[in-house]
Design a protein around this motif. Structure first.
Motif, PDB file in Angstrom:
ATOM      1  N   ALA A  37       0.799  -1.146  -0.023  1.00 48.30           N
ATOM      2  CA  ALA A  37       0.070   0.005  -0.002  1.00 48.30           C
ATOM      3  C   ALA A  37       0.929   1.348  -0.059  1.00 48.30           C
ATOM      4  O   ALA A  37       0.551   2.256  -0.596  1.00 48.30           O
ATOM      5  CB  ALA A  37      -0.781   0.146   1.182  1.00 48.30           C
ATOM      6  N   SER A  38       2.007   1.335   0.675  1.00 48.48           N
ATOM      7  CA  SER A  38       2.803   2.282   0.615  1.00 48.48           C
ATOM      8  C   SER A  38       3.727   2.535  -0.705  1.00 48.48           C
ATOM      9  O   SER A  38       4.028   3.651  -0.952  1.00 48.48           O
ATOM     10  CB  SER A  38       3.894   2.412   1.977  1.00 48.48           C
ATOM     11  N   MET A  39       4.147   1.441  -1.177  1.00 49.94           N
ATOM     12  CA  MET A  39       4.712   1.507  -2.360  1.00 49.94           C
ATOM     13  C   MET A  39       4.158   1.894  -3.512  1.00 49.94           C
ATOM     14  O   MET A  39       4.832   2.410  -4.595  1.00 49.94           O
ATOM     15  CB  MET A  39       5.323   0.192  -2.817  1.00 49.94           C
ATOM     16  N   VAL A  40       2.825   1.748  -3.810  1.00 50.40           N
ATOM     17  CA  VAL A  40       1.917   2.160  -4.763  1.00 50.40           C
ATOM     18  C   VAL A  40       1.997   3.668  -5.307  1.00 50.40           C
ATOM     19  O   VAL A  40       2.594   4.125  -6.080  1.00 50.40           O
ATOM     20  CB  VAL A  40       0.499   1.855  -4.840  1.00 50.40           C
ATOM     21  N   PRO A  41       1.738   4.379  -3.980  1.00 56.47           N
ATOM     22  CA  PRO A  41       1.855   5.907  -4.582  1.00 56.47           C
ATOM     23  C   PRO A  41       3.396   6.379  -4.597  1.00 56.47           C
ATOM     24  O   PRO A  41       3.628   7.171  -5.419  1.00 56.47           O
ATOM     25  CB  PRO A  41       0.912   6.696  -3.252  1.00 56.47           C
ATOM     26  N   THR A  42       4.112   6.096  -3.684  1.00 57.91           N
ATOM     27  CA  THR A  42       5.676   6.155  -3.846  1.00 57.91           C
ATOM     28  C   THR A  42       6.124   5.783  -5.226  1.00 57.91           C
ATOM     29  O   THR A  42       7.041   6.838  -5.718  1.00 57.91           O
ATOM     30  CB  THR A  42       6.375   5.217  -2.685  1.00 57.91           C
ATOM     31  N   THR A  43       5.908   4.922  -5.826  1.00 63.41           N
ATOM     32  CA  THR A  43       6.305   4.395  -7.196  1.00 63.41           C
ATOM     33  C   THR A  43       5.871   5.371  -8.149  1.00 63.41           C
ATOM     34  O   THR A  43       6.594   5.781  -9.136  1.00 63.41           O
ATOM     35  CB  THR A  43       5.870   3.104  -7.351  1.00 63.41           C
ATOM     36  N   GLN A  60      14.180   6.527 -14.580  1.00 62.55           N
ATOM     37  CA  GLN A  60      13.183   6.343 -13.957  1.00 62.55           C
ATOM     38  C   GLN A  60      12.225   5.272 -14.185  1.00 62.55           C
ATOM     39  O   GLN A  60      11.465   4.739 -13.276  1.00 62.55           O
ATOM     40  CB  GLN A  60      12.373   7.760 -14.053  1.00 62.55           C
ATOM     41  N   MET A  61      12.393   4.798 -15.418  1.00 64.98           N
ATOM     42  CA  MET A  61      11.635   3.576 -15.955  1.00 64.98           C
ATOM     43  C   MET A  61      12.037   2.482 -15.199  1.00 64.98           C
ATOM     44  O   MET A  61      11.341   1.393 -14.853  1.00 64.98           O
ATOM     45  CB  MET A  61      11.571   3.343 -17.559  1.00 64.98           C
ATOM     46  N   LEU A  62      13.275   2.341 -15.304  1.00 65.98           N
ATOM     47  CA  LEU A  62      14.277   1.277 -14.800  1.00 65.98           C
ATOM     48  C   LEU A  62      13.605   0.964 -12.999  1.00 65.98           C
ATOM     49  O   LEU A  62      13.368   0.223 -12.745  1.00 65.98           O
ATOM     50  CB  LEU A  62      15.707   1.489 -14.695  1.00 65.98           C
ATOM     51  N   HIS A  63      13.686   2.296 -12.196  1.00 61.58           N
ATOM     52  CA  HIS A  63      13.286   2.367 -11.003  1.00 61.58           C
ATOM     53  C   HIS A  63      11.907   1.821 -10.828  1.00 61.58           C
ATOM     54  O   HIS A  63      11.381   1.231  -9.829  1.00 61.58           O
ATOM     55  CB  HIS A  63      13.439   3.763 -10.276  1.00 61.58           C
ATOM     56  N   PHE A  64      11.008   2.409 -11.605  1.00 64.85           N
ATOM     57  CA  PHE A  64       9.562   2.181 -11.545  1.00 64.85           C
ATOM     58  C   PHE A  64       9.324   0.525 -11.846  1.00 64.85           C
ATOM     59  O   PHE A  64       8.582  -0.114 -11.216  1.00 64.85           O
ATOM     60  CB  PHE A  64       8.717   2.970 -12.693  1.00 64.85           C
ATOM     61  N   SER A  65      10.152   0.056 -12.899  1.00 68.66           N
ATOM     62  CA  SER A  65       9.963  -1.276 -13.064  1.00 68.66           C
ATOM     63  C   SER A  65      10.441  -2.185 -11.755  1.00 68.66           C
ATOM     64  O   SER A  65       9.700  -3.086 -11.309  1.00 68.66           O
ATOM     65  CB  SER A  65      10.517  -1.679 -14.272  1.00 68.66           C
ATOM     66  N   LYS A  66      11.476  -1.846 -11.036  1.00 67.50           N
ATOM     67  CA  LYS A  66      12.087  -2.435 -10.063  1.00 67.50           C
ATOM     68  C   LYS A  66      10.994  -2.328  -8.983  1.00 67.50           C
ATOM     69  O   LYS A  66      10.766  -3.565  -8.453  1.00 67.50           O
ATOM     70  CB  LYS A  66      13.462  -1.783  -9.425  1.00 67.50           C
ATOM     71  N   ASN A  67      10.173  -1.376  -8.827  1.00 73.93           N
ATOM     72  CA  ASN A  67       9.408  -1.392  -7.734  1.00 73.93           C
ATOM     73  C   ASN A  67       7.910  -2.130  -8.266  1.00 73.93           C
ATOM     74  O   ASN A  67       7.594  -2.738  -7.130  1.00 73.93           O
ATOM     75  CB  ASN A  67       9.049   0.324  -7.595  1.00 73.93           C
ATOM     76  N   VAL A  68       7.797  -2.152  -9.174  1.00 79.81           N
ATOM     77  CA  VAL A  68       6.729  -3.047  -9.631  1.00 79.81           C
ATOM     78  C   VAL A  68       6.815  -4.333  -9.615  1.00 79.81           C
ATOM     79  O   VAL A  68       6.100  -5.244  -8.918  1.00 79.81           O
ATOM     80  CB  VAL A  68       6.034  -2.621 -10.962  1.00 79.81           C
ATOM     81  N   ALA A  69       8.079  -4.814  -9.899  1.00 78.06           N
ATOM     82  CA  ALA A  69       8.672  -6.277  -9.524  1.00 78.06           C
ATOM     83  C   ALA A  69       8.436  -6.612  -8.080  1.00 78.06           C
ATOM     84  O   ALA A  69       7.981  -7.642  -7.871  1.00 78.06           O
ATOM     85  CB  ALA A  69       9.993  -6.573 -10.240  1.00 78.06           C
ATOM     86  N   MET A  70       8.980  -5.514  -7.248  1.00 76.04           N
ATOM     87  CA  MET A  70       8.945  -5.854  -5.849  1.00 76.04           C
ATOM     88  C   MET A  70       7.300  -5.802  -5.326  1.00 76.04           C
ATOM     89  O   MET A  70       7.065  -6.667  -4.467  1.00 76.04           O
ATOM     90  CB  MET A  70       9.632  -4.904  -5.014  1.00 76.04           C
TER      91      MET A  70
END
Length: 83
Positions: A37-43, A60-70
């Motif tokens: 729940a906290s990662m969705v808005p953070t990402t 930024q796309m790399l970091h976004f994709s990393k967060n989606v994978a987590m």
């Protein structure tokens, strides 16, 4: 609505506490759900690659994709019913 600095502090506290609880195996499904729940808005707020161009967009796309994978991994923990 609280100021951005306060929201950032709250988000950091939720992530730190949830991560610690999950690492210790204490309420792992609930902890994973809180992290998710906290990662969705953070990402979305922290990595808006769709607004950028060039190398910055790629980073930024790399970091976004990393967060989606987590987040996918956290969903697996949330869905785990054990044996």
């Amino acid at each position: 609505m609280p100021e951005p600095e306060r929201l950032t502090q709250i988000n950091g506290g939720v992530m730190a506490a949830s991560g610690a609880l999950m690492a210790l195996g204490i309420m792992p499904r609930t902890s994973a759900l809180a992290l998710l729940a906290s990662m969705v808005p953070t990402t979305v707020v922290g990595h808006p690659f769709w607004q950028l161009e060039g190398a910055e967009r790629q980073g930024q796309m790399l970091h976004f994709s990393k967060n989606v994978a987590m987040m996918g991994g956290l969903l697996l923990v949330v869905a785990d019913r054990g044996k």
